[in-house]
Design a protein around this motif. Structure first.
Motif, mmCIF file in Angstrom:
data_model
loop_
_atom_site.group_PDB
_atom_site.id
_atom_site.type_symbol
_atom_site.label_atom_id
_atom_site.label_comp_id
_atom_site.label_asym_id
_atom_site.label_seq_id
_atom_site.Cartn_x
_atom_site.Cartn_y
_atom_site.Cartn_z
ATOM 1 N N VAL A 1 43.353 -10.805 -50.993
ATOM 2 C CA VAL A 1 44.373 -10.966 -49.952
ATOM 3 C C VAL A 1 43.613 -10.985 -48.637
ATOM 4 C CG1 VAL A 1 46.432 -10.000 -48.875
ATOM 5 C CG2 VAL A 1 46.080 -9.722 -51.340
ATOM 6 N N PHE A 2 43.624 -12.150 -47.989
ATOM 7 C CA PHE A 2 42.870 -12.302 -46.748
ATOM 8 C C PHE A 2 43.642 -11.713 -45.580
ATOM 9 C CE2 PHE A 2 41.092 -15.555 -49.513
ATOM 10 C CZ PHE A 2 39.758 -15.198 -49.442
ATOM 11 N N LYS A 3 42.909 -10.986 -44.744
ATOM 12 C CA LYS A 3 43.501 -10.299 -43.599
ATOM 13 C C LYS A 3 43.481 -11.207 -42.375
ATOM 14 C CE LYS A 3 42.558 -5.917 -43.283
ATOM 15 N NZ LYS A 3 41.867 -4.640 -43.182
ATOM 16 N N ALA A 4 44.192 -10.802 -41.330
ATOM 17 C CA ALA A 4 44.294 -11.598 -40.109
ATOM 18 C C ALA A 4 42.912 -11.926 -39.539
ATOM 19 C CB ALA A 4 45.145 -10.871 -39.076
ATOM 20 N N ASP B 1 44.586 -16.741 -27.181
ATOM 21 C CA ASP B 1 43.174 -16.872 -26.852
ATOM 22 C C ASP B 1 42.371 -16.239 -27.982
ATOM 23 O OD1 ASP B 1 40.906 -17.496 -25.387
ATOM 24 O OD2 ASP B 1 40.955 -15.611 -24.282
ATOM 25 N N ASN B 2 41.878 -17.061 -28.906
ATOM 26 C CA ASN B 2 41.201 -16.590 -30.106
ATOM 27 C C ASN B 2 39.693 -16.621 -29.926
ATOM 28 O OD1 ASN B 2 40.269 -16.009 -32.629
ATOM 29 N ND2 ASN B 2 41.085 -17.818 -33.611
ATOM 30 N N LYS B 3 39.105 -15.498 -29.580
ATOM 31 C CA LYS B 3 37.668 -15.415 -29.402
ATOM 32 C C LYS B 3 36.941 -15.281 -30.741
ATOM 33 C CE LYS B 3 37.942 -13.469 -24.764
ATOM 34 N NZ LYS B 3 38.237 -14.721 -24.183
ATOM 35 N N CYS C 1 49.040 -14.016 -41.780
ATOM 36 C CA CYS C 1 48.764 -15.130 -40.861
ATOM 37 C C CYS C 1 48.954 -14.686 -39.408
ATOM 38 C CB CYS C 1 49.685 -16.315 -41.152
ATOM 39 S SG CYS C 1 49.369 -17.717 -40.064
ATOM 40 N N PRO C 2 47.883 -14.757 -38.608
ATOM 41 C CA PRO C 2 47.996 -14.380 -37.201
ATOM 42 C C PRO C 2 48.545 -15.522 -36.332
ATOM 43 C CG PRO C 2 45.755 -14.969 -37.657
ATOM 44 C CD PRO C 2 46.486 -15.051 -38.967
ATOM 45 N N TYR C 3 48.781 -16.684 -36.945
ATOM 46 C CA TYR C 3 49.239 -17.852 -36.195
ATOM 47 C C TYR C 3 50.755 -18.017 -36.240
ATOM 48 C CZ TYR C 3 44.289 -18.827 -36.367
ATOM 49 O OH TYR C 3 42.942 -18.718 -36.251
ATOM 50 N N GLY C 4 51.441 -17.137 -36.949
ATOM 51 C CA GLY C 4 52.890 -17.168 -36.960
ATOM 52 C C GLY C 4 53.505 -18.164 -37.926
ATOM 53 N N PHE C 5 52.706 -18.768 -38.817
ATOM 54 C CA PHE C 5 53.251 -19.733 -39.771
ATOM 55 C C PHE C 5 54.109 -19.019 -40.801
ATOM 56 C CE2 PHE C 5 53.172 -22.193 -43.684
ATOM 57 C CZ PHE C 5 53.513 -23.454 -43.213
ATOM 58 N N LYS C 6 55.272 -19.549 -41.063
ATOM 59 C CA LYS C 6 56.176 -19.007 -42.074
ATOM 60 C C LYS C 6 56.482 -20.103 -43.086
ATOM 61 C CE LYS C 6 57.048 -15.029 -39.995
ATOM 62 N NZ LYS C 6 55.822 -14.377 -39.744
ATOM 63 N N CYS D 1 45.220 -22.376 -38.627
ATOM 64 C CA CYS D 1 46.137 -22.027 -39.706
ATOM 65 C C CYS D 1 45.949 -23.012 -40.860
ATOM 66 C CB CYS D 1 47.576 -22.086 -39.188
ATOM 67 S SG CYS D 1 48.814 -21.706 -40.446
ATOM 68 N N CYS D 2 45.950 -22.512 -42.088
ATOM 69 C CA CYS D 2 45.804 -23.387 -43.257
ATOM 70 C C CYS D 2 47.154 -23.931 -43.725
ATOM 71 C CB CYS D 2 45.107 -22.656 -44.395
ATOM 72 S SG CYS D 2 46.031 -21.244 -45.049
ATOM 73 N N GLY D 3 48.259 -23.352 -43.230
ATOM 74 C CA GLY D 3 49.582 -23.849 -43.582
ATOM 75 C C GLY D 3 50.106 -23.390 -44.930
#
Length: 55
Positions: free
Chosen positions: A28-31, A2-4, A48-53, A40-42
């Motif tokens: 360096v961009f933070k969460a 839930d991203n407010k 990355c707060p979206y878990g992309f690896k 997520c930009c991929g």
């Protein structure tokens, strides 16, 4: 998730220490910055707060 943060007013102003920090002259961009973007930009960003690896 839930991203407010994505619902906050959009702004082009970045705040050092909140949205990003500098490392060896690079941004360096933070969460928080990524959460405000709303997706997520991929690119496999370090914070990355979206878990992309990136593989």
């Amino acid at each position: 998730m839930d991203n407010k943060a994505k619902d906050l007013p959009k702004t082009t102003d970045l705040i050092e220490g909140i949205d990003y920090y500098l490392e060896n002259g690079n941004y360096v961009f933070k969460a928080w910055f990524h959460l405000k973007r709303g997706n997520c930009c991929g690119n496999g960003c370090r914070h990355c707060p979206y878990g992309f690896k990136k593989i």
